[in-house]
Design an enzyme around this catalytic site. Structure first.
Site, PDB file in Angstrom:
ATOM      1  N   SER A 163       0.718  14.001 -15.379  1.00 22.25           N
ATOM      2  CA  SER A 163      -0.530  14.272 -16.092  1.00 22.25           C
ATOM      3  C   SER A 163      -0.428  15.637 -16.757  1.00 22.25           C
ATOM      4  O   SER A 163       0.299  16.514 -16.284  1.00 22.25           O
ATOM      5  CB  SER A 163      -1.716  14.263 -15.120  1.00 22.25           C
ATOM      6  OG  SER A 163      -2.894  14.723 -15.758  1.00 22.25           O
TER       7      SER A 163
ATOM      8  N   LYS B   3      -0.341  16.736  -8.904  1.00 21.87           N
ATOM      9  CA  LYS B   3       0.428  16.518 -10.125  1.00 21.87           C
ATOM     10  C   LYS B   3       1.351  17.700 -10.432  1.00 21.87           C
ATOM     11  O   LYS B   3       2.443  17.512 -10.981  1.00 21.87           O
ATOM     12  CB  LYS B   3      -0.519  16.243 -11.298  1.00 21.87           C
ATOM     13  CG  LYS B   3      -1.230  14.895 -11.196  1.00 21.87           C
ATOM     14  CD  LYS B   3      -0.246  13.736 -11.123  1.00 21.87           C
ATOM     15  CE  LYS B   3      -0.921  12.385 -11.160  1.00 21.87           C
ATOM     16  NZ  LYS B   3       0.039  11.254 -11.122  1.00 21.87           N
TER      17      LYS B   3
ATOM     18  N   TYR C 129      -6.355  16.844  -7.048  1.00 24.02           N
ATOM     19  CA  TYR C 129      -5.603  16.003  -7.979  1.00 24.02           C
ATOM     20  C   TYR C 129      -4.614  16.826  -8.804  1.00 24.02           C
ATOM     21  O   TYR C 129      -3.429  16.480  -8.897  1.00 24.02           O
ATOM     22  CB  TYR C 129      -6.556  15.254  -8.904  1.00 24.02           C
ATOM     23  CG  TYR C 129      -5.868  14.334  -9.878  1.00 24.02           C
ATOM     24  CD1 TYR C 129      -5.376  13.102  -9.462  1.00 24.02           C
ATOM     25  CD2 TYR C 129      -5.701  14.691 -11.221  1.00 24.02           C
ATOM     26  CE1 TYR C 129      -4.738  12.253 -10.352  1.00 24.02           C
ATOM     27  CE2 TYR C 129      -5.073  13.850 -12.119  1.00 24.02           C
ATOM     28  CZ  TYR C 129      -4.591  12.625 -11.683  1.00 24.02           C
ATOM     29  OH  TYR C 129      -3.952  11.790 -12.569  1.00 24.02           O
TER      30      TYR C 129
ATOM     31  N   ASP D 294       0.868  -1.180   0.000  1.00 28.60           N
ATOM     32  CA  ASP D 294       0.000   0.000   0.000  1.00 28.60           C
ATOM     33  C   ASP D 294       0.901   1.224   0.000  1.00 28.60           C
ATOM     34  O   ASP D 294       1.483   1.576   1.032  1.00 28.60           O
ATOM     35  CB  ASP D 294      -0.905  -0.007   1.238  1.00 28.60           C
ATOM     36  CG  ASP D 294      -1.914   1.137   1.240  1.00 28.60           C
ATOM     37  OD1 ASP D 294      -1.741   2.084   0.447  1.00 28.60           O
ATOM     38  OD2 ASP D 294      -2.855   1.108   2.064  1.00 28.60           O
TER      39      ASP D 294
END
Length: 252
Positions: free
Chosen positions: A143, A163, A159, A63
């Site tokens: 991304s 990034k 998010y 994890d």
């Protein structure tokens, strides 16, 4: 790619989507790939599907949101294989909330998976490569939203922020490695929209996700895997520091 045959590669988030596609592509190129992910049964299924391939695949349940778990996994790789030659930081999460509606636990998990695991993994990989004085390559799956927040951004909380942090991390590490004169490459690989399970994990239903894939231009996981092989296959004196790949007609 011949110089990477038999070399040890860690791919995080290897149980599905982009990570599974990358792991499969690298094993077929002859690399020894260790896949990190929480879902051990999926890793074992991938391993079974790759029997007889040019390289080998090993499953390691991990994890990456938990620092101790992640460090233990890297220690296991060192014990079993001697070190890391290639690292692909791919694991990522997103949720379907607006940032202003999100809670601290959700934000912390996104930061831990998308940024902290990438940062810790990068430190571990560079230390392994430098201690053995070997050339290596770190590829961080970033991304396009790590470079610009789109005007029509879907509800994805922090998010984009995580990034952006990965973008800055890659450039920071590149300059530190260059100063140290180490033969280690680092690449930020920034795809546009990719059709993977990450959308469903954000809370979207499978049927809604399938409809979204029909309406938006999107890449397939194999497209990103092909880009990883391309980046790794560059000559020793060539470093691709940033590679953006987007589906045709994407408006980001």
């Amino acid at each position: 790619m011949d110089r990477w045959v038999g070399k040890v590669t860690v791919v995080t988030g290897a149980s599905a989507g982009i990570g599974a596609a990358i792991a499969e592509a690298l094993v077929k190129e002859g690399l020894t790939v260790v896949g990190f992910a929480r879902r051990l049964e999926r890793l074992e299924t991938l391993s079974a599907s790759l029997k007889g391939a040019k390289g080998k695949f090993y499953a390691k349940q991990c994890d990456v949101s938990k620092e101790e778990d992640l460090l233990d996994a890297f220690k296991w790789v060192k014990t079993e294989f001697g070190g890391i030659d290639v690292l692909v930081n791919n694991a990522g999460v997103v949720n379907g909330r607006k940032f202003l509606d999100d809670d601290a636990a959700s934000l912390r998990n996104m930061l831990n998976v998308n940024f902290m695991a990438t940062a810790i993994g990068t430190q571990e990989a560079v230390a392994s490569m430098q201690s053995r004085n070997v050339p290596g390559h770190i590829i961080n799956i970033n991304s396009v939203v790590g470079h610009k927040v789109p005007d029509n951004v879907m509800s994805s909380s922090a998010y984009c922020s995580t990034k952006f942090a990965v973008t800055a991390l890659c450039e920071t590490v590149r300059k530190e490695i260059a100063t140290a004169k180490s033969d280690i490459k680092i690449t930020s690989l920034s795809p546009g929209f990719v059709a993977t399970e990450i959308i469903q994990q954000s809370g979207m239903t499978e049927s809604a996700a399938l409809e979204l894939y029909k309406t938006l231009p999107c890449l397939e996981p194999q497209d990103v895997a092909n880009a990883v092989v391309y980046v790794l296959g560059t000559p020793k004196n060539v470093q691709i520091t940033e590679l953006k790949i987007q589906p045709l007609h994407e408006m980001f």
